[in-house]
Design an enzyme around this catalytic site. Structure first.
Site, mmCIF file in Angstrom:
data_model
loop_
_atom_site.group_PDB
_atom_site.id
_atom_site.type_symbol
_atom_site.label_atom_id
_atom_site.label_comp_id
_atom_site.label_asym_id
_atom_site.label_seq_id
_atom_site.Cartn_x
_atom_site.Cartn_y
_atom_site.Cartn_z
ATOM 1 N N HIS B 317 0.752 -1.208 0.113
ATOM 2 C CA HIS B 317 0.055 -0.049 0.059
ATOM 3 C C HIS B 317 0.832 1.130 -0.002
ATOM 4 O O HIS B 317 0.174 2.463 -0.613
ATOM 5 C CB HIS B 317 -0.970 0.075 1.174
ATOM 6 C CG HIS B 317 -1.970 -0.881 1.114
ATOM 7 N ND1 HIS B 317 -2.008 -2.246 1.435
ATOM 8 C CD2 HIS B 317 -3.430 -0.642 0.805
ATOM 9 C CE1 HIS B 317 -3.277 -2.681 1.048
ATOM 10 N NE2 HIS B 317 -3.917 -1.711 0.646
ATOM 11 N N GLY B 318 1.990 1.340 0.661
ATOM 12 C CA GLY B 318 2.893 2.395 0.629
ATOM 13 C C GLY B 318 4.002 2.300 1.385
ATOM 14 O O GLY B 318 4.235 1.324 2.193
#
Lengths: 329, 455
Positions: B317-318
């Site tokens: 996701h990041g």
């Protein structure tokens, strides 16, 4: 079976949608806000520069869209600065006066961009390969090389991104302009439990040929720039974090950059509340550039910082008087 | 361009009409949609488009070679290509994160690349990997370039999913279906998607964002409410986007897999992941968890595989420790759940309501590191959430709850639909669509980019 489904579905859409639409139209009409909506920008005469939170001047000027680069290059004098210079200086008035005085056409273009200053102007001047022009620089909030977040985003983009950004803002505006006073805008749950507003959001338009501010329209006040100020609009355009005047700490950057340009640079400071003209004069002295001081008396602003059209005319005239005085000397 | 922009919706309507007119000319229609998909990518920057095309073309040729090779070289090429894809993703997404951590751990500053995260790279990397693996496993036949690039770039899913497998999508290109209800259902999905995103998620976001910044003060009750509202915001944002994607695809005559199925009704973490970002959790299961060994061996091994999969899923996701923590929390809780199930403890036999409450509390707690800007803020949040000091809630934090109500209602919509008489259902759906469409137009929205566009 599928045919039956579709028939019932569209019957549901129409039988619910039409009465609800009629109810919403009635709410919009009876909302009590009869301020006329702004004129739709006329291609070649005025253009949309800001709608709601979107600002598109950055893209138009930086990427030379729709011939703006040509108009910037062809101008003999460029006005640089932030929204103060945009609201406070008229390129048209300067052009008319200087043309009359010199006996030939002197073109001026207002390159000031809200929220930015010399930092972004520098990028525009370099990108459009301008040279030899007179630069009239308003010192308010000019951060000498610093860029606003909007400017940084623009500089990371490319020409397609620029066209898309312009098209996005324009279509949002066109949609809301068409729906304004036909449908309301309903706001739930912020302070008041339900607020019915005009569909249009704040609109800023500029002149196509010289970049002058054409008008600022808000749903609460209508045309704010063209009409004389009745009451001040509190903090309409002023960001509380914005510096309240010239940035002395960034003086060396001004000096270096201004020295490096083959342009005649004239400095000024359009009056505003807490006018800090002494600091601006100091910058002019330190950078060795002429400074056009403007008397702040009898000026009307929209919000304590941004002038209206009448005061813009007065400021520009006072500025030109100083300019002619300096030339005569 | 985001999918809620008027400009996009006008262009989409135009493309949908032209595409319908071109239905007899399959090739022209597919190239039109490919062109539009590439334009959507390019509208975020030409570099993003160039990178997408480079990765897509390289993987196309790699897949073609994999089909033609045999034995060790076939497998080696598969692993090398996947490694290159992951390396490209890591370079753009994690290089600066890694450099920052090396700097704080050792004091040595590696070169700062500042490449920025190209749009959609996480999603199309997952797509190309699944295509390569499926071609290698002979789950799907090798696609021609037109179908391959159509599948990969198809604008409803290219930026933020749903993560579609080649076997789910490419066969639709060979045999397009024409279903007369597509227009009605597609429009319904699109209207509900815009509503969840623009009306719900954006308004909740505008109200709660100031309380998620570092140093923002809030009481015990406010922190819990903020975490719950973020759950509603991200659901509105991502489920809204996914519904729009499904709706747009359907209006063009294609089917995409559903990405959400009432996650707020989940009564276990395993159930939650069958309802939340379904295509992502299936991808993790099929290409990572099973690849690591899945549940073929003993419980400790299975637990490690599960935990690793979820941590990597979080990191996907990041680049941030918050995402790792979020993934780790889900991984750890899934392991605990598995142990409880296996042991058939008494706790396991508690009523559905208890498990539902426990699951949803865990999910809400896990959103804190996902949303908070840094670990210090996560700590502050948890410290306040654990000790019930004050139940006071400021009105400005309570007010966005009005936007959370439709999110809760959306969870119950399948139950409501089941209660509507079958012959009345199309009418009810049409009436609901009309109301929602008008609300999309008139309710004030703070326009924002989709949260998952950042990933």
């Amino acid at each position: 079976m599928q045919h039956n489904f579709n028939l019932k579905f569209w019957l549901g859409v129409l039988s619910t949608g039409i009465p609800m639409l009629a109810m919403l139209v009635a709410i919009a009409i009876s909302s009590g806000n009869d301020l006329p909506k702004p004129a739709f920008p006329a291609w070649g005469r005025t253009y949309l520069t800001g709608y709601n939170a979107a600002q598109i001047d950055h893209y138009l000027f930086r990427f030379d869209l729709f011939g703006f680069g040509d108009r910037i290059r062809e101008a003999d004098l460029l006005i640089l600065g932030s929204s103060h210079a945009l609201f406070g200086i008229s390129a048209e008035q300067i052009s008319t006066s200087l043309s009359r005085q010199r006996g030939h056409r002197v073109a001026a273009f207002n390159l000031a961009v809200g929220g930015d200053g010399l930092g972004f102007a520098r990028e525009v001047l370099e990108a459009n390969r301008t040279h030899g022009q007179t630069l009239l620089l308003d010192l308010y909030s000019n951060d000498g090389g610093l860029l606003s977040p909007a400017a940084r985003k623009v500089l990371q983009g490319d020409i397609l991104v620029a066209y898309v950004a312009v098209a996005l803002a324009t279509t949002e505006f066109a949609r809301d302009w068409l729906l304004d006073r036909l449908l309301p805008r309903i706001d739930f749950g912020r302070g008041a439990s339900l607020r019915v507003e005009r569909h249009l959001r704040p609109v800023v338009t500029r002149r196509w040929d010289n970049g002058d501010l054409d008008d600022l329209w808000t749903p609460e006040h209508g045309s704010l720039f063209q009409k004389p100020a009745q009451t001040l609009v509190p903090r309409l355009l002023i960001d509380p974090l914005q510096p309240k005047g010239p940035h002395l700490a960034l003086l060396p950057k001004y000096r270096d950059y201004l020295a490096s340009r083959d342009s005649r640079v004239v400095l000024t400071l359009v009056p505003y509340d807490d006018y800090r003209v002494d600091e601006a004069k100091l910058i002019a002295e330190q950078t060795g550039r002429p400074f056009l001081q403007i008397e702040p008396a009898d000026l009307q602003s929209l919000d304590g910082g941004h002038l209206n059209a009448g005061s813009r005319s007065i400021v520009t005239r006072r500025m030109l008087d100083h300019l002619f005085d300096q030339s005569a000397r | 361009m985001t999918y809620t922009d008027t400009l996009f919706l006008i262009l989409f309507a135009f493309i949908a009409i032209v595409s319908a007119a071109l239905r007899p000319m399959t090739r022209a229609r597919e190239w039109l949609l490919i062109g539009f998909s590439l334009l959507v990518l390019a509208s975020w920057g030409m570099f993003g488009l160039a990178l997408f095309l480079a990765i897509a073309v390289a993987n196309f040729f790699a897949a073609a070679a994999i089909v033609r090779l045999a034995g060790f070289t076939r497998k080696a090429l598969l692993f090398a290509t996947i490694a290159a894809d992951v390396a490209a993703l890591a370079l753009f997404k994690y290089a600066d994160f890694l450099a920052g951590n090396i700097l704080s751990a050792t004091g040595w500053s590696p070169p700062h690349l500042a490449l920025g995260i190209p749009l959609a790279i996480s999603f199309y990397t997952f797509h190309v990997i699944s295509y390569l693996v499926d071609v290698h496993r002979k789950v799907v036949p090798e696609a021609g370039f037109r179908h391959y690039i159509f599948y990969l770039s198809f604008f409803p899913h290219v930026i933020a999913g749903p993560i579609v497998r080649a076997w789910q999508f490419i066969p639709q290109l060979h045999a397009p279906r024409r279903v007369r209800t597509d227009l009605a259902i597609g429009l319904h999905f699109l209207a509900v998607g815009i509503f969840l995103k623009s009306v719900i998620a954006d308004n909740i976001g505008a109200a709660i964002d100031p309380y998620w910044v570092a140093g923002a003060k809030a009481t015990f009750a406010e922190r819990w409410l903020l975490a719950l509202l973020y759950y509603c915001q991200i659901y509105g944002d991502f489920a809204g986007y996914s519904l729009m994607a499904l709706g747009m695809a359907r209006l063009l005559g294609y089917r995409l897999p559903a990405n959400f199925r009432c996650p707020m009704l989940a009564a276990s973490l395993q159930d939650f992941w069958r309802r939340w970002h379904i295509t992502f959790s299936r991808w993790l299961r099929d290409y990572l968890y099973i690849g690591l060994g899945g549940s073929r061996r003993n419980l400790p091994h299975t637990s490690i595989n599960l935990f690793t999969t979820m941590v990597l899923g979080g990191l996907w996701h990041g680049a941030g420790w918050g995402f790792v923590l979020w993934g780790g929390m889900h991984g750890a809780l899934l392991v605990v759940e598995r142990v409880l199930r296996r042991e058939r403890t008494r706790a396991f036999h508690r009523p559905w309501m208890t498990w539902w409450a426990v699951t949803q509390i865990c999910v809400v707690l896990a959103w804190v590191p996902f949303r908070a800007p840094d670990l210090a803020t996560v700590g502050e949040f948890y410290a306040t959430m654990i000790l019930p000091t004050s139940l006071h809630i400021r009105p400005q934090i309570l007010e966005p709850m009005i936007y959370a109500v439709p999110v809760f209602a959306h969870q119950l919509s399948p139950l409501l639909i089941r209660r509507v008489k079958r012959r009345l259902l199309p009418f009810a759906l049409g009436a609901g669509t009309a109301v929602i469409l008008l609300l999309d137009v008139v309710v004030h929205s703070h326009s924002r980019v989709f949260i998952y566009f950042r990933f």
